[in-house]
Design a protein around this motif. Structure first.
Motif, PDB file in Angstrom:
ATOM      1  N   LEU A 165     -35.842  77.242  39.197  1.00 59.08           N
ATOM      2  CA  LEU A 165     -36.200  76.542  40.432  1.00 59.08           C
ATOM      3  C   LEU A 165     -35.691  77.288  41.661  1.00 59.08           C
ATOM      4  O   LEU A 165     -36.381  77.352  42.684  1.00 59.08           O
ATOM      5  CB  LEU A 165     -35.662  75.111  40.395  1.00 59.08           C
ATOM      6  CG  LEU A 165     -36.293  74.196  39.340  1.00 59.08           C
ATOM      7  CD1 LEU A 165     -35.599  72.839  39.344  1.00 59.08           C
ATOM      8  CD2 LEU A 165     -37.787  74.045  39.559  1.00 59.08           C
ATOM      9  N   GLY A 166     -34.501  77.865  41.565  1.00 57.44           N
ATOM     10  CA  GLY A 166     -33.971  78.644  42.675  1.00 57.44           C
ATOM     11  C   GLY A 166     -34.818  79.873  42.975  1.00 57.44           C
ATOM     12  O   GLY A 166     -35.082  80.191  44.142  1.00 57.44           O
ATOM     13  N   ALA A 211     -37.934  78.845  44.646  1.00 51.71           N
ATOM     14  CA  ALA A 211     -37.653  78.553  46.056  1.00 51.71           C
ATOM     15  C   ALA A 211     -37.655  79.838  46.878  1.00 51.71           C
ATOM     16  O   ALA A 211     -38.123  79.851  48.027  1.00 51.71           O
ATOM     17  CB  ALA A 211     -36.312  77.830  46.192  1.00 51.71           C
ATOM     18  N   LEU A 232     -41.184  80.665  47.683  1.00 52.54           N
ATOM     19  CA  LEU A 232     -41.644  79.794  48.765  1.00 52.54           C
ATOM     20  C   LEU A 232     -41.118  80.271  50.115  1.00 52.54           C
ATOM     21  O   LEU A 232     -41.860  80.337  51.103  1.00 52.54           O
ATOM     22  CB  LEU A 232     -41.225  78.348  48.497  1.00 52.54           C
ATOM     23  CG  LEU A 232     -41.621  77.325  49.562  1.00 52.54           C
ATOM     24  CD1 LEU A 232     -43.132  77.267  49.718  1.00 52.54           C
ATOM     25  CD2 LEU A 232     -41.063  75.965  49.208  1.00 52.54           C
TER      26      LEU A 232
END
Length: 105
Positions: A87-88, A91, A94
């Motif tokens: 998830l990091g 991110a 993104l």
């Protein structure tokens, strides 16, 4: 308008990747058709966006939207790993996409 086309192209990249996952190596008709058609439309939209956007930025954003979206779709719908590290890193993709949009705005 070119940023809308690019965003749409990136979203369609998510559609075609997930559809091809469901197509089972082109053995299932509807997912295969959805995958192929959405890939073609995605490429056309990307090429139209490239008329006004730098190729490096546009391609990075297109791939970033697709990669982030497909990874999230895999987590949400296919039960793929949602580890903190994954998830990091998503991110960071993104942040990169948003940063490129801000730089080119």
């Amino acid at each position: 308008m070119s940023w809308l086309l690019l965003t749409g192209a990136g979203l369609l990249e998510i559609v075609w990747a997930v559809a091809l996952k469901q197509a089972g190596g082109f053995t299932r008709f509807w997912p295969s058709l959805i995958g192929i058609v959405s890939a073609i439309v995605s490429f056309v939209m990307l090429s139209l966006a490239l008329k006004q956007l730098p190729v490096g930025t546009a391609y990075a954003v297109w791939v970033g939207i697709g990669a982030l979206g497909v990874a999230l779709a895999g987590i949400v719908t296919l039960g793929e790993s949602a580890s903190p590290m994954r998830l990091g890193l998503l991110a960071l993709i993104l942040i990169g996409v948003i940063g490129l949009k801000l730089v080119e705005a």
